[in-house]
Scaffold this motif. Structure first.
Motif, PDB file in Angstrom:
ATOM      1  N   PRO A  54     100.312  89.588 -11.815  1.00 23.57           N
ATOM      2  CA  PRO A  54     101.254  90.638 -11.413  1.00 23.57           C
ATOM      3  C   PRO A  54     100.887  91.301 -10.088  1.00 23.57           C
ATOM      4  N   SER A  55     101.888  91.812  -9.406  1.00 19.43           N
ATOM      5  CA  SER A  55     101.674  92.539  -8.143  1.00 19.43           C
ATOM      6  C   SER A  55     102.935  93.325  -7.813  1.00 19.43           C
ATOM      7  N   THR A  56     102.770  94.476  -7.236  1.00 18.63           N
ATOM      8  CA  THR A  56     103.903  95.209  -6.652  1.00 18.63           C
ATOM      9  C   THR A  56     103.706  95.271  -5.141  1.00 18.63           C
ATOM     10  N   ARG A  57     102.612  95.921  -4.688  1.00 23.28           N
ATOM     11  CA  ARG A  57     102.392  96.192  -3.272  1.00 23.28           C
ATOM     12  C   ARG A  57     102.191  94.942  -2.435  1.00 23.28           C
ATOM     13  N   THR A  58     101.295  94.064  -2.869  1.00 23.33           N
ATOM     14  CA  THR A  58     100.949  92.921  -2.018  1.00 23.33           C
ATOM     15  C   THR A  58     102.172  92.021  -1.841  1.00 23.33           C
ATOM     16  N   ARG A 107      98.404  84.572  -4.924  1.00 30.06           N
ATOM     17  CA  ARG A 107      97.529  85.370  -5.815  1.00 30.06           C
ATOM     18  C   ARG A 107      97.293  84.548  -7.071  1.00 30.06           C
ATOM     19  N   HIS A 135      90.161  89.828  -1.529  1.00 31.88           N
ATOM     20  CA  HIS A 135      91.543  90.277  -1.300  1.00 31.88           C
ATOM     21  C   HIS A 135      91.582  90.723   0.164  1.00 31.88           C
ATOM     22  N   GLN A 138      94.232  93.106   1.733  1.00 26.72           N
ATOM     23  CA  GLN A 138      94.047  94.488   1.291  1.00 26.72           C
ATOM     24  C   GLN A 138      92.977  95.161   2.148  1.00 26.72           C
ATOM     25  N   PRO A 266      93.454 101.449  -3.715  1.00 26.38           N
ATOM     26  CA  PRO A 266      94.351 100.316  -3.438  1.00 26.38           C
ATOM     27  C   PRO A 266      95.605 100.342  -4.313  1.00 26.38           C
ATOM     28  N   LEU A 267      95.574 101.097  -5.398  1.00 29.25           N
ATOM     29  CA  LEU A 267      96.641 101.176  -6.382  1.00 29.25           C
ATOM     30  C   LEU A 267      96.857  99.791  -7.034  1.00 29.25           C
ATOM     31  N   PRO A 268      97.352  99.665  -8.245  1.00 26.19           N
ATOM     32  CA  PRO A 268      97.815 100.769  -9.071  1.00 26.19           C
ATOM     33  C   PRO A 268      96.657 101.600  -9.621  1.00 26.19           C
TER      34      PRO A 268
HETATM   35  N1   CP Z   1      96.624  96.831  -4.116  1.00 23.59           N
HETATM   36  C1   CP Z   1      97.201  95.764  -4.705  1.00 23.59           C
HETATM   37  O1   CP Z   1      96.762  94.617  -4.590  1.00 23.59           O
HETATM   38  O2   CP Z   1      98.321  96.103  -5.434  1.00 23.59           O
HETATM   39  P1   CP Z   1      99.235  95.076  -6.229  1.00 23.59           P
HETATM   40  O3   CP Z   1      98.402  94.514  -7.357  1.00 23.59           O
HETATM   41  O4   CP Z   1     100.415  95.884  -6.726  1.00 23.59           O
HETATM   42  O5   CP Z   1      99.635  93.986  -5.294  1.00 23.59           O
END
Ligand code: CP
Length: 308
Positions: A54-58, A107, A135, A138, A266-268
């Motif tokens: 899963p990922s949102t930002r990347t 990823r 990463h 990031q 880095p979130l989440p």
């Molecule tokens: N910081 C980061 O990698 O966020 P995601 O997992 O949402 O991509």
């Protein structure tokens, strides 16, 4: 400096000059990232997006980066809806996607997956996280955030949380060692930074110390970099429960700190930073997430040869 055709797998292969060049290029991209300027720099280029975790930002900031530069995105979508569900190997998937796109962002839960992919690809592979490994994109956005919101030269930074499984801090430490940073490690003892990484960092010129609590270090640093405990990497869920919620930032912890202190993540986040901290002068984690766009725009423009 030529990045055209390069794979971006780990920060260990980056010199300080290379990093500075990417950060300077990212700064030029900011007005486009904000939608204030238009660009067709990557018109006709396709980025394939392969996310096995899963990922949102990347994922979304890579996609935004391509769209803001006039390029296109081709997504594998859900792994279950692809031929990986029928048993296709990563190597075969990469060989095929190689002929559909101009670059691949990957990823994967397995450490080393991006390196493996690079051996089967004729187009750039960008590592968007490989298990507890690296990463690098990031890290580049973290460095960009530090440069924009604090300073890289002579930086004092505390890394707090899961320093064993947290791939973002592994990559970040390597890069910070190039700037001679003083790095303070704060974690539960079960989640300490691996010894071989600390040895490498010291050899590369970083000063490394450890602290028992955030409170002990917070007045000594310019940046406090919080991380989530990586629940998904624990072989035994009971071990996760022992360390969950140990390190937390609230406004009470920040009562007497200098206004210049910057808090990054880095979130989440899960529970490491209370939402009340979002309104303080210290919080930079949402801005950090935005900075992923200009940094990934710069990377795409460089590896696709649209800029040098
Ligand atoms: N910081 C980061 O990698 O966020 P995601 O997992 O949402 O991509």
């Amino acid at each position: 400096m030529r990045f055209k055709g390069s794979h971006i797998i780990s920060m260990t292969s980056f010199s300080r000059d290379m990093i500075d060049h990417i950060l300077e290029t990212a700064e030029k991209m900011e007005p486009i990232a904000l939608g204030k300027q238009r660009s067709d720099l990557l018109s006709g280029k396709i980025l394939a997006v392969l996310f096995f975790e899963p990922s949102t930002r990347t994922r979304m900031s890579f996609e935004t980066a391509m769209y803001r530069l006039g390029g296109n995105v081709l997504s594998l979508g859900s792994v279950d809806a692809s031929s990986i569900a029928k048993g296709e190997t990563l190597a075969d998937t990469i060989r095929v996607v190689d002929s559909y796109a101009d670059a691949i962002v990957l990823r994967h839960p397995r450490e080393g997956a991006a390196h493996l992919a690079s051996e089967f690809s004729t187009i750039p592979i960008l590592n968007a996280g490989d298990g507890a490994g690296h990463h690098p994109t990031q890290t580049l956005l973290d460095l960009y955030t530090i440069r924009r919101e604090s300073h890289l030269e002579g930086l004092k930074i505390a890394l707090a949380g899961d320093l064993k499984y947290g791939r973002t801090v592994h990559s970040l430490c390597y890069a910070l060692s190039l700037y001679g940073a003083h790095i303070t490690m704060i974690s539960p003892k079960e989640l300490r930074m691996p010894g071989e990484i600390i040895n490498d960092l010291e050899k590369r010129g970083a000063k490394v110390t450890e602290a028992d609590s955030i409170e002990e270090a917070i007045n000594e640093v310019d940046v406090l970099y919080m991380t989530r405990i990586q629940k998904e990497r624990f072989p035994d869920p009971a071990e996760y429960q022992k360390v969950a919620n140990r390190l937390k930032i609230t406004n009470d912890v920040l009562k007497n700190v200098r206004p210049e202190l910057r808090i990054m993540h880095p979130l989440p986040r899960v529970n490491e930073i209370h939402p009340e901290v979002d309104e303080t002068v210290h919080a930079r984690y949402f801005k950090q997430a935005f900075y992923g766009v200009p940094v990934r725009m710069a990377l795409m423009a460089l590896v696709l040869g649209a800029m040098e």
